[in-house]
Design a protein around this motif. Sequence first.
Motif, PDB file in Angstrom:
ATOM      1  N   PRO A 178      12.335 126.306 -15.984  1.00 51.12           N
ATOM      2  CA  PRO A 178      11.911 127.143 -17.100  1.00 51.12           C
ATOM      3  C   PRO A 178      13.082 127.575 -17.978  1.00 51.12           C
ATOM      4  O   PRO A 178      14.191 127.760 -17.498  1.00 51.12           O
ATOM      5  CB  PRO A 178      11.279 128.354 -16.404  1.00 51.12           C
ATOM      6  CG  PRO A 178      11.964 128.424 -15.080  1.00 51.12           C
ATOM      7  CD  PRO A 178      12.206 126.997 -14.686  1.00 51.12           C
ATOM      8  N   ALA A 206       4.247 128.850 -26.065  1.00 51.91           N
ATOM      9  CA  ALA A 206       4.808 130.164 -26.350  1.00 51.91           C
ATOM     10  C   ALA A 206       4.183 130.738 -27.615  1.00 51.91           C
ATOM     11  O   ALA A 206       3.826 130.010 -28.541  1.00 51.91           O
ATOM     12  CB  ALA A 206       6.325 130.062 -26.500  1.00 51.91           C
ATOM     13  N   TYR A 227       4.969 133.096 -18.411  1.00 55.77           N
ATOM     14  CA  TYR A 227       6.129 132.221 -18.566  1.00 55.77           C
ATOM     15  C   TYR A 227       7.358 132.984 -19.042  1.00 55.77           C
ATOM     16  O   TYR A 227       8.505 132.583 -18.790  1.00 55.77           O
ATOM     17  CB  TYR A 227       5.805 131.094 -19.552  1.00 55.77           C
ATOM     18  CG  TYR A 227       5.639 131.575 -20.978  1.00 55.77           C
ATOM     19  CD1 TYR A 227       6.713 131.628 -21.859  1.00 55.77           C
ATOM     20  CD2 TYR A 227       4.393 132.006 -21.452  1.00 55.77           C
ATOM     21  CE1 TYR A 227       6.568 132.093 -23.156  1.00 55.77           C
ATOM     22  CE2 TYR A 227       4.238 132.462 -22.746  1.00 55.77           C
ATOM     23  CZ  TYR A 227       5.328 132.503 -23.594  1.00 55.77           C
ATOM     24  OH  TYR A 227       5.186 132.978 -24.880  1.00 55.77           O
ATOM     25  N   THR A 261       5.253 125.249 -22.591  1.00 62.28           N
ATOM     26  CA  THR A 261       5.976 125.745 -21.420  1.00 62.28           C
ATOM     27  C   THR A 261       6.192 124.653 -20.381  1.00 62.28           C
ATOM     28  O   THR A 261       7.116 124.752 -19.566  1.00 62.28           O
ATOM     29  CB  THR A 261       5.215 126.917 -20.770  1.00 62.28           C
ATOM     30  OG1 THR A 261       3.902 126.481 -20.392  1.00 62.28           O
ATOM     31  CG2 THR A 261       5.105 128.088 -21.750  1.00 62.28           C
ATOM     32  N   TYR A 264      11.699 130.777 -25.330  1.00 63.03           N
ATOM     33  CA  TYR A 264      10.902 129.721 -25.947  1.00 63.03           C
ATOM     34  C   TYR A 264      10.607 130.091 -27.395  1.00 63.03           C
ATOM     35  O   TYR A 264      10.253 131.235 -27.687  1.00 63.03           O
ATOM     36  CB  TYR A 264       9.562 129.554 -25.218  1.00 63.03           C
ATOM     37  CG  TYR A 264       9.653 129.092 -23.792  1.00 63.03           C
ATOM     38  CD1 TYR A 264       9.508 127.748 -23.457  1.00 63.03           C
ATOM     39  CD2 TYR A 264       9.861 130.004 -22.761  1.00 63.03           C
ATOM     40  CE1 TYR A 264       9.567 127.324 -22.149  1.00 63.03           C
ATOM     41  CE2 TYR A 264       9.927 129.583 -21.436  1.00 63.03           C
ATOM     42  CZ  TYR A 264       9.775 128.245 -21.138  1.00 63.03           C
ATOM     43  OH  TYR A 264       9.838 127.833 -19.831  1.00 63.03           O
TER      44      TYR A 264
END
Length: 496
Positions: free
Chosen positions: A374, A346, A318, A384, A378
């Motif tokens: 996205p 995260a 991510y 996510t 984070y």
Amino acid sequence: MLPPQRSAVRRGVFGAAVAALVVVLAACNNQVPLEPDRAAPDVGIQLFQLPWTAIADECEQTLAPNGFAWVLTSPPNEHIVRDEWWASYQPVSYELESRLGTRDEFADMVQRCDDAGVQIIADAVINHMTGQDDPGVGWAGTPYEHYDYPDLYGYDDFHHCGLTANDDISNYDDRAQVQTCELVNLADLDTSRQNVRDTVGAYLDDLLSLGVAGFRIDAAKHMDAADVEAIIVALPEGTRIMSEVIRGGGEPVQPEEYTAFGEVFEFTYARDLLPALASGFVNEPETEGDRPLHVPADKALVFIDNHDTERGEADLTYRDGDLYVIANALMLADDYGTPVVYSGYAFSDRDAGAPADDAGRVTPVSCAIATDLPADDYEDGARTCVQTWPAIAGMLEFRAFAMDFPRLEGVSEGDAYGFERAGRGVIAVNVGDEATSIQIPTTMQDGKYCDVVSGGRESWTNDGCRDDEFSVENGVATFALAPFTAAAIHLGTAHR
């Protein structure tokens, strides 16, 4: 200059071309045609360390609407009392009480997800129990010792391999060590014993009685395939089995040993794809027959990352934003295996568990209200929410239109790459840091099409495309792509 045309064989079967041509574009401007046939959803998602109540909400609010077929949950069994995520993978008992929820909450989740059309796959930890040397008490209050679990297992029910100084695996080239020694001190069940098989089977039957559709067999590689099969064959027909067997080059235990009784997570898929994307060059895989060092497509579960690899070997996660979107888009457009999208949280500490309340229960979080994903960054613990990313939802829609049609040979131009799913859709990606254009031969009808990566699942409105638009003309789809972007069109996004 247009790229060379492919042979008739590589451009798809006659039926696919006919299917593309029978779609009639609407006569008025900016109107999408009648929707072509769609395939039933097949894509799964791993919702890592998400409580049962939150998964139920996700099934209703994000997963079913976006076209996911099933959810892989974290293990539901009673586990050791620790804050780290891996506590869930150290069973104390098979009671369905954990930091993710109660038995009643688990049952309610299964029912609500099933009502929404989303199946539940439970992560089944049946290779081992805890890795704790000192006695303790589990989440639901069950006492235990390393080799003593009341009403379940005693000392003789575990392997004591005697092959290494501490009984831990030290050499993965030794089959006996891999399958009878301990994985990082986790008490290794002797699954060749009938009473162990019966006890594990009773646990799986209990989960099935609540409506789960199947199981991910955690650490299947560390059990003899014959032992796993003996447990599986006693389950009701139709139970879906997904074995975790990490492929290691030259190792004696390989994923193919576990395909006789179910699907297998194929780690080679991401290992082949992700370094190529990171280096700016997409490799063209084998598009006919079996792929080298891959299990057959109908037995393969493919993924970009999971809860283990994002903390270890994964080249893309991510954190990689645009490239992560590209990787997932290519996976969802591919015709090899069944894709599994990953949605976690995260972290900066690889051992960190999901955020929890004062009692240690993981905090429910809803992704239905998530926006602007996205994200560029984070905070630790933030979900996510990959299931809500417009590109993921858009590619699930692409797959619904294209999955029953073969993937054709791809085209590469510099840092750009793309391919067609015969007559149904085309995907293109740019993994370079400069804008570029690529032309991909296609049997799709000439016209304008909305992009589902930038536009999402509903990529069009009555006023036109929600975001990017691309054209097919004279049998060629042309994509102008910004750096590090993907784009995809399918028959359902055609308009004039």
